[in-house]
Write a protein that holds these residues in place. Structure first.
Motif, PDB file in Angstrom:
ATOM      1  N   SER A  27       0.839  -1.210   0.000  1.00 13.05           N
ATOM      2  CA  SER A  27       0.000   0.000   0.000  1.00 13.05           C
ATOM      3  C   SER A  27       0.871   1.255   0.000  1.00 13.05           C
ATOM      4  CB  SER A  27      -0.950  -0.008   1.201  1.00 13.05           C
ATOM      5  OG  SER A  27      -1.804  -1.127   1.150  1.00 13.05           O
ATOM      6  N   ALA A  28       1.803   1.282  -0.942  1.00 11.66           N
ATOM      7  CA  ALA A  28       2.771   2.386  -0.985  1.00 11.66           C
ATOM      8  C   ALA A  28       2.152   3.685  -1.480  1.00 11.66           C
ATOM      9  CB  ALA A  28       3.940   1.993  -1.883  1.00 11.66           C
ATOM     10  N   TYR A  29       1.073   3.577  -2.245  1.00 12.89           N
ATOM     11  CA  TYR A  29       0.407   4.780  -2.725  1.00 12.89           C
ATOM     12  C   TYR A  29      -1.070   4.488  -2.932  1.00 12.89           C
ATOM     13  CZ  TYR A  29      -1.186   8.435  -5.932  1.00 12.89           C
ATOM     14  OH  TYR A  29      -1.901   9.451  -6.525  1.00 12.89           O
ATOM     15  N   THR A  30      -1.879   5.336  -2.344  1.00 13.78           N
ATOM     16  CA  THR A  30      -3.322   5.291  -2.534  1.00 13.78           C
ATOM     17  C   THR A  30      -3.760   6.683  -2.970  1.00 13.78           C
ATOM     18  OG1 THR A  30      -3.572   3.622  -0.797  1.00 13.78           O
ATOM     19  CG2 THR A  30      -5.544   4.858  -1.438  1.00 13.78           C
ATOM     20  N   PRO A  31      -4.314   6.848  -4.144  1.00 13.94           N
ATOM     21  CA  PRO A  31      -4.699   8.187  -4.601  1.00 13.94           C
ATOM     22  C   PRO A  31      -5.784   8.783  -3.702  1.00 13.94           C
ATOM     23  CG  PRO A  31      -5.571   6.504  -6.068  1.00 13.94           C
ATOM     24  CD  PRO A  31      -4.660   5.805  -5.127  1.00 13.94           C
ATOM     25  N   PRO A  32      -5.880  10.095  -3.663  1.00 16.30           N
ATOM     26  CA  PRO A  32      -6.860  10.734  -2.771  1.00 16.30           C
ATOM     27  C   PRO A  32      -8.301  10.465  -3.171  1.00 16.30           C
ATOM     28  CG  PRO A  32      -5.799  12.352  -4.188  1.00 16.30           C
ATOM     29  CD  PRO A  32      -5.043  11.086  -4.370  1.00 16.30           C
ATOM     30  N   ALA A  33      -8.512  10.060  -4.426  1.00 16.61           N
ATOM     31  CA  ALA A  33      -9.857   9.708  -4.900  1.00 16.61           C
ATOM     32  C   ALA A  33      -9.707   8.721  -6.050  1.00 16.61           C
ATOM     33  CB  ALA A  33     -10.607  10.960  -5.367  1.00 16.61           C
ATOM     34  N   ASN A  34     -10.761   8.030  -6.341  1.00 13.65           N
ATOM     35  CA  ASN A  34     -10.811   7.113  -7.475  1.00 13.65           C
ATOM     36  C   ASN A  34      -9.912   5.897  -7.256  1.00 13.65           C
ATOM     37  OD1 ASN A  34     -12.607   8.963  -8.763  1.00 13.65           O
ATOM     38  ND2 ASN A  34     -10.828  10.166  -9.416  1.00 13.65           N
ATOM     39  N   ARG A  35      -9.483   5.281  -8.361  1.00 14.98           N
ATOM     40  CA  ARG A  35      -8.731   4.024  -8.330  1.00 14.98           C
ATOM     41  C   ARG A  35      -7.310   4.248  -8.836  1.00 14.98           C
ATOM     42  NH1 ARG A  35     -10.949   0.820  -5.039  1.00 14.98           N
ATOM     43  NH2 ARG A  35     -11.155   2.915  -4.167  1.00 14.98           N
ATOM     44  N   ILE A  36      -6.484   3.208  -8.738  1.00 17.84           N
ATOM     45  CA  ILE A  36      -5.178   3.210  -9.394  1.00 17.84           C
ATOM     46  C   ILE A  36      -4.965   1.833 -10.003  1.00 17.84           C
ATOM     47  CG2 ILE A  36      -4.043   2.803  -7.141  1.00 17.84           C
ATOM     48  CD1 ILE A  36      -1.517   4.115  -8.460  1.00 17.84           C
ATOM     49  N   ARG A  37      -4.941   1.812 -11.331  1.00 19.46           N
ATOM     50  CA  ARG A  37      -4.745   0.581 -12.082  1.00 19.46           C
ATOM     51  C   ARG A  37      -3.672   0.812 -13.141  1.00 19.46           C
ATOM     52  NH1 ARG A  37      -9.432  -2.825 -11.650  1.00 19.46           N
ATOM     53  NH2 ARG A  37      -9.000  -3.737 -13.693  1.00 19.46           N
ATOM     54  N   ASP A  38      -2.999  -0.248 -13.570  1.00 12.00           N
ATOM     55  CA  ASP A  38      -2.116  -0.209 -14.744  1.00 12.00           C
ATOM     56  C   ASP A  38      -0.997   0.830 -14.574  1.00 12.00           C
ATOM     57  OD1 ASP A  38      -4.277  -1.776 -15.692  1.00 12.00           O
ATOM     58  OD2 ASP A  38      -5.205  -0.008 -16.596  1.00 12.00           O
ATOM     59  N   ALA A  39      -0.393   0.890 -13.397  1.00 14.94           N
ATOM     60  CA  ALA A  39       0.598   1.933 -13.136  1.00 14.94           C
ATOM     61  C   ALA A  39       1.888   1.695 -13.918  1.00 14.94           C
ATOM     62  CB  ALA A  39       0.905   2.007 -11.645  1.00 14.94           C
ATOM     63  N   SER A  40       2.377   2.737 -14.569  1.00 18.37           N
ATOM     64  CA  SER A  40       3.649   2.722 -15.295  1.00 18.37           C
ATOM     65  C   SER A  40       4.616   3.633 -14.561  1.00 18.37           C
ATOM     66  CB  SER A  40       3.429   3.213 -16.732  1.00 18.37           C
ATOM     67  OG  SER A  40       4.632   3.195 -17.477  1.00 18.37           O
TER      68      SER A  40
END
Length: 462
Positions: free
Chosen positions: A80-93
């Motif tokens: 859980s190194a990064y959780t955006p303040p809103a929405n999702r996080i997928r397919d990170a480059s």
């Protein structure tokens, strides 16, 4: 010791590995790597580091950070190194920029939802991330902007390739290019479609070798990863490989490539159809590929990622042109010893015979296939090499294959002062003891394997 996993077929691996000499010059630009360079093992005191920042199969609201020194055995750095303040996080480059910082770009919504933005985050250490902004992709009638991928071109320009669909058919994607117009990566050009790849392609990943751009992209109808080339970044691309051309199977997505230390190109892809994450290697500029293998440790947990490769300080140094003995890190009375041309791990002590001590003493020399690696000679002048995945000593026959079989790349071991020796031509495979015999086996992501493959260079017995 546990029973080792079955070794892959030597013929299967060699099919893809024999085409290019180990010293071949492979030129390329990949995300986070500017310029061109000869692939080589890291010099002493340095280490290769591969970083991935995947979202989780169980949670697309956060990402973990993993790293590896061999692009095979990835270990968790931070959950859980990064959780955006809103929405999702997928397919990170992930990218390392010229300012020395690391940047993520990612899909901001889950697949069911309209998604017209791509997200950006920044880190100074790859571990702790700060949200930067969400960028609205300016395409009329945009329905979804997915899977943004960094691409740094030969002129240093920073680009993002993103798959976009419009409201008239929200499941038909086309790859578009956005180019950063400032060094802070906060302003972007208007999107330009990659000509020749066209509609119904998603997750497009590009690498450049020399003057040719190579694109890997998923066909959403067939569910196969296809291959295209072009003379320019925006095309026109010619798709020349379709269907199961590489032997990877169908229902594969999220291709990402990185060049390994021995010059091979490795592709990673998400086998979402069977819940497995795969990798496969090519030694002939993408013409043929090794049989895909499940990525140890993170397969089944990690989803859609790219790979950042760096050379960093702090790696192990193995002194060359000296004699050494090698003690097992987890069986501390046992040492490498040549026995009837095979390398075994018996007990060696002060009471051992002179012959036993001599057979447990080896000369470390620069690697035959890569001088930054290591090769080992016994007292008779024979070299340690792998054959049918068994470690043995043979006279050098002057071939490229022998030189590669007899070269090992030093990686940091599990115990203080210990070293792991990775096979040069079988990346991710290590000298490992099992039943007190030394074999070359693929890392399985376990602590036991890492311990069994760690050895401490010590003063020579003879």
């Amino acid at each position: 010791m546990t029973t080792p996993p079955p070794a892959p077929s030597r013929r299967t691996l060699l099919r893809a590995m024999a085409a290019v000499p180990a010293t071949a010059l492979v030129l390329g630009e990949t995300p986070g790597l500017l310029g061109t360079a000869l692939a080589a093992a890291p010099p002493g005191g340095s280490a290769t580091r591969y970083t991935i920042v995947p979202f989780l199969d169980s949670d697309d609201g956060t990402v973990n950070v993993y790293q590896s020194d061999d692009a095979t055995d990835f270990r968790l750095v931070k959950s859980s190194a990064y959780t955006p303040p809103a929405n999702r996080i997928r397919d990170a480059s992930v990218l390392k920029h010229t300012d020395g910082a690391y940047y993520l770009t990612y899909t901001t919504h889950t697949w069911q939802d309209v998604s017209t933005t791509i997200g950006f985050a920044r880190s100074t250490d790859r571990v702790t991330w700060t949200f930067l902004y969400d960028h609205t992709v300016p395409i009329a009638g945009l329905s979804r902007a997915w899977a943004p991928e960094w691409f740094v071109d030969g002129d240093g320009s920073v680009n993002v390739i993103v798959s976009c669909s419009t409201t008239d058919d929200e499941w038909i994607f086309t790859p578009y290019l956005l180019r950063a117009t400032d060094s802070a990566l906060t302003a972007w050009s208007a999107p330009v479609a990659l000509a020749g790849i066209g509609e119904n392609h998603i997750d497009t990943y590009v690498v450049r070798i020399g003057s040719t751009y190579h694109a890997f992209t998923k066909n959403e109808t067939t569910k196969y990863i296809e291959y295209a080339t072009a003379a320019g970044l925006t095309g026109p691309y010619t798709i020349s490989r379709t269907g199961d051309w590489a032997g990877w199977g169908s229902y594969r997505e999220g291709p990402a490539l990185v060049q390994l230390d021995n010059g091979a190109w490795r592709i990673f892809f998400d086998g979402y159809g069977d819940g497995t994450y795969y990798y496969s290697d090519s030694y002939d500029t993408f013409a043929t590929w090794s049989t895909p293998e499940a990525l140890p440790a993170v397969s089944g947990t990690a989803r859609h990622f790219t790979v950042l490769k760096e050379t960093v300080s702090g790696g192990v140094s193995v002194t060359k042109n000296v004699t050494r003995s090698f003690r097992s890190a987890n069986y501390t009375t046992r040492y490498w010893q040549a026995q009837s041309a095979l390398l075994n791990l018996p007990v060696v002590s002060a009471s051992s015979t002179a012959a036993e001590k001599q057979n447990a003493t080896f000369t470390v020399v620069p690697g035959l296939a890569d001088a930054n690696g290591c090769s080992f000679r016994d007292a008779a002048g024979n070299y340690l090499r792998h054959y049918a995945f068994r470690a043995r000593f043979d006279a050098h026959d002057g071939t490229t294959t022998f030189a590669q079989d007899a070269t090992f790349v030093a990686r940091t071991g599990t115990a203080s002062g210990s070293v792991r020796f990775e096979s040069y031509n079988y990346p991710g495979h290590y000298l490992r003891h099992y039943d007190y015999q030394l074999r070359v086996e693929r890392a399985d992501g376990t602590d036991l394997f890492r311990q069994d493959s760690s050895f401490v260079p010590v003063t020579a017995w003879a």
